[in-house]
Design a protein around this motif. Sequence first.
Motif, PDB file in Angstrom:
ATOM      1  N   UNK A 108     -35.336  16.796  24.242  1.00 52.51           N
ATOM      2  CA  UNK A 108     -34.719  17.690  25.226  1.00 52.51           C
ATOM      3  C   UNK A 108     -35.602  17.770  26.461  1.00 52.51           C
ATOM      4  N   UNK A 109     -35.006  17.553  27.625  1.00 55.05           N
ATOM      5  CA  UNK A 109     -35.709  17.736  28.897  1.00 55.05           C
ATOM      6  C   UNK A 109     -35.712  19.223  29.236  1.00 55.05           C
ATOM      7  N   UNK A 161     -40.642  22.307  39.987  1.00 62.75           N
ATOM      8  CA  UNK A 161     -40.876  22.453  38.551  1.00 62.75           C
ATOM      9  C   UNK A 161     -41.512  21.201  37.956  1.00 62.75           C
ATOM     10  N   UNK A 162     -42.177  21.384  36.819  1.00 66.28           N
ATOM     11  CA  UNK A 162     -42.722  20.266  36.048  1.00 66.28           C
ATOM     12  C   UNK A 162     -41.685  19.878  35.005  1.00 66.28           C
ATOM     13  N   UNK A 163     -41.411  18.573  34.916  1.00 65.79           N
ATOM     14  CA  UNK A 163     -40.353  18.069  34.043  1.00 65.79           C
ATOM     15  C   UNK A 163     -40.944  17.440  32.792  1.00 65.79           C
ATOM     16  N   UNK A 164     -40.612  18.022  31.649  1.00 66.60           N
ATOM     17  CA  UNK A 164     -41.140  17.549  30.373  1.00 66.60           C
ATOM     18  C   UNK A 164     -39.985  17.249  29.421  1.00 66.60           C
ATOM     19  N   UNK A 165     -40.088  16.113  28.738  1.00 64.75           N
ATOM     20  CA  UNK A 165     -39.139  15.789  27.675  1.00 64.75           C
ATOM     21  C   UNK A 165     -39.864  16.018  26.353  1.00 64.75           C
ATOM     22  N   UNK A 199     -42.486  13.530  32.203  1.00 64.71           N
ATOM     23  CA  UNK A 199     -43.375  13.034  31.153  1.00 64.71           C
ATOM     24  C   UNK A 199     -42.907  13.530  29.795  1.00 64.71           C
ATOM     25  N   UNK A 200     -43.345  12.824  28.751  1.00 64.97           N
ATOM     26  CA  UNK A 200     -42.923  13.137  27.384  1.00 64.97           C
ATOM     27  C   UNK A 200     -44.010  13.871  26.614  1.00 64.97           C
ATOM     28  N   UNK A 201     -43.565  14.795  25.810  1.00 66.50           N
ATOM     29  CA  UNK A 201     -44.424  15.544  24.896  1.00 66.50           C
ATOM     30  C   UNK A 201     -44.148  15.042  23.487  1.00 66.50           C
ATOM     31  N   UNK A 202     -45.173  14.490  22.798  1.00 69.58           N
ATOM     32  CA  UNK A 202     -44.970  14.037  21.411  1.00 69.58           C
ATOM     33  C   UNK A 202     -45.047  15.223  20.449  1.00 69.58           C
TER      34      UNK A 202
END
Length: 143
Positions: free
Chosen positions: A105-106, A116-120, A54-57
């Motif tokens: 950045x991921x 793990x939790x994957x954040x971009x 998922x993406x973090x703005x």
Amino acid sequence: PPCLQRLSKMAASGPALDLLQRVQVVPYSVLGQQLVRGEGVVDRAGPPDAGIVFCDPAGLPFIQRTGPGGAGGASGAIYDFLGIRDDDAFPEPVREAVTAVGLAKHHAYPQEEGGPLHCIHTVGPNFNRRRDDGRQHSREEAQ
């Protein structure tokens, strides 16, 4: 959505099209919640697990200077979920990679249970303010 239709036309084949075919647009946040008038925050789906990216703005000042603690809105909720709200800074690989608007950045955040939790972490233009050079944002920046 129109934006995905335009991207599909641009990526007629290959890895980009394969990725776009896997994108699912939903009417709730990356944490599975939706703000409903008169009801408040309603759970619409479970939170993401190790199989979902998922993406973090993110805001650039938070990534570069203040860390996750001062963020609010969607980013603040994401940092609570990731367990990094109280960290003084973002992980070094994120700070090194995300140095300007348009960069991302991921990062994989280890969890006590499961994978793990994957954040971009990504920073887009802030359309609430004028650009640093005083000009208005262009139509291309908004698309």
